[in-house]
Design a protein around this motif. Structure first.
Motif, mmCIF file in Angstrom:
data_model
loop_
_atom_site.group_PDB
_atom_site.id
_atom_site.type_symbol
_atom_site.label_atom_id
_atom_site.label_comp_id
_atom_site.label_asym_id
_atom_site.label_seq_id
_atom_site.Cartn_x
_atom_site.Cartn_y
_atom_site.Cartn_z
ATOM 1 N N GLU A 54 12.966 -2.097 52.079
ATOM 2 C CA GLU A 54 11.628 -2.414 52.599
ATOM 3 C C GLU A 54 11.692 -3.470 53.692
ATOM 4 O OE1 GLU A 54 12.367 -2.678 49.366
ATOM 5 O OE2 GLU A 54 11.276 -1.052 48.377
ATOM 6 N N SER B 102 8.065 -1.431 46.890
ATOM 7 C CA SER B 102 7.811 0.007 46.820
ATOM 8 C C SER B 102 7.057 0.306 45.542
ATOM 9 C CB SER B 102 9.125 0.784 46.839
ATOM 10 O OG SER B 102 9.653 0.787 48.125
ATOM 11 N N ARG B 104 4.969 3.428 44.328
ATOM 12 C CA ARG B 104 4.523 4.763 44.724
ATOM 13 C C ARG B 104 4.023 5.609 43.578
ATOM 14 N NH1 ARG B 104 8.105 6.848 49.747
ATOM 15 N NH2 ARG B 104 8.113 4.880 50.853
#
Lengths: 88, 165
Positions: A54, B102, B104
């Protein structure tokens, strides 16, 4: 099979992220934003990049550039252009 | 009532947080861009390792479990499950460090469970079935009239049916 490298650039800062994440960045050799490092394409380095996916921008390149070459990349073109007024 | 000493929320209570309950159009755009950036990093690593004939467990797990930006429902892109929230959803910007983590996949919430299609299967299973990786019982797709052929059909269907709820 030619050796290839990951070109890894730190895009996002790791301020406030866990110690583990910052440790991975340190292990990759990334200390500050927009710093670029090269690592051979191996599962070990791929795993490290996956940990910080990221935060970084990655591309695959044929060879590792030296710091001098990286600096040359950033150097703007010498000289100047003469701009003419667009005829109306 | 008026003037410098009027009785406003920040003056009376001291602290007033004004975090909007949903993302703006531009925040959503940037969120999609970030999701795609992560996808591209994963794709780069995958392609590079595949060229060398190497594998990586973390990479395989990610590819198996995580939907890509195109495969995600808007609901999962911009909101996150929260058991304490009304209707079990809150904006993803409430998640600490949300631009750098992250997030998701979400558990099924009760509203969604009551919908025929997505009720029986998680988004992950549906995405897998569209990729041809998982076997999904065709009769379970009653409301849609059979399995969706394209991912776009499914996403469109979900969006319309979730909005009705």
């Amino acid at each position: 099979m030619s050796a290839s490298y990951f070109r890894v650039t730190l895009h996002r800062s790791a301020i406030g992220l866990p110690e583990r994440t910052r440790g991975v960045l340190a292990a990759l050799g990334l200390r500050k934003r927009s710093q670029t490092v090269f690592h051979p394409v191996e599962p070990q380095f791929a795993g490290m990049i996956m940990k910080v996916k990221e935060l970084v921008r990655v591309s695959e390149v044929d060879r590792a550039l030296s710091p001098k070459e990286l600096r040359e990349e950033r150097r703007p073109e010498r000289g100047f252009w003469l701009e003419k007024a667009v005829p109306r | 009532m008026f003037g410098a000493f009027r009785f406003t929320n920040p003056l009376s209570g001291g602290l007033l947080w004004k975090t909007p309950w949903r993302l703006s159009r531009f925040q959503k755009t940037r969120q999609r861009r970030r999701l795609r950036a992560v996808d591209s990093v994963v794709a780069t690593i995958d392609a590079a390792l595949a060229k060398q004939g190497q594998t990586l467990t973390a990479l395989d797990t990610w590819k198996e479990k995580m939907p890509t930006e195109a495969e995600m429902l808007p609901k999962d892109k911009y909101t996150i499950f929260d058991r304490k929230e009304k209707r079990y959803r809150k904006g993803i910007h409430k998640l600490p460090k949300w631009t750098r983590v992250s997030q998701r996949l979400n558990p099924l919430d009760t509203k969604r469970r009551s919908v025929g299609v997505a009720g029986r299967y998680s988004t992950l299973r549906i995405v897998q079935s569209l990729r041809g990786e998982a076997d999904v019982n065709e009769s379970a797709w009653g409301p849609m009239g059979g399995l969706p052929r394209r991912l776009g059909d499914f996403v469109q269907y979900c969006n319309s049916s979730f909005r009705l709820l």
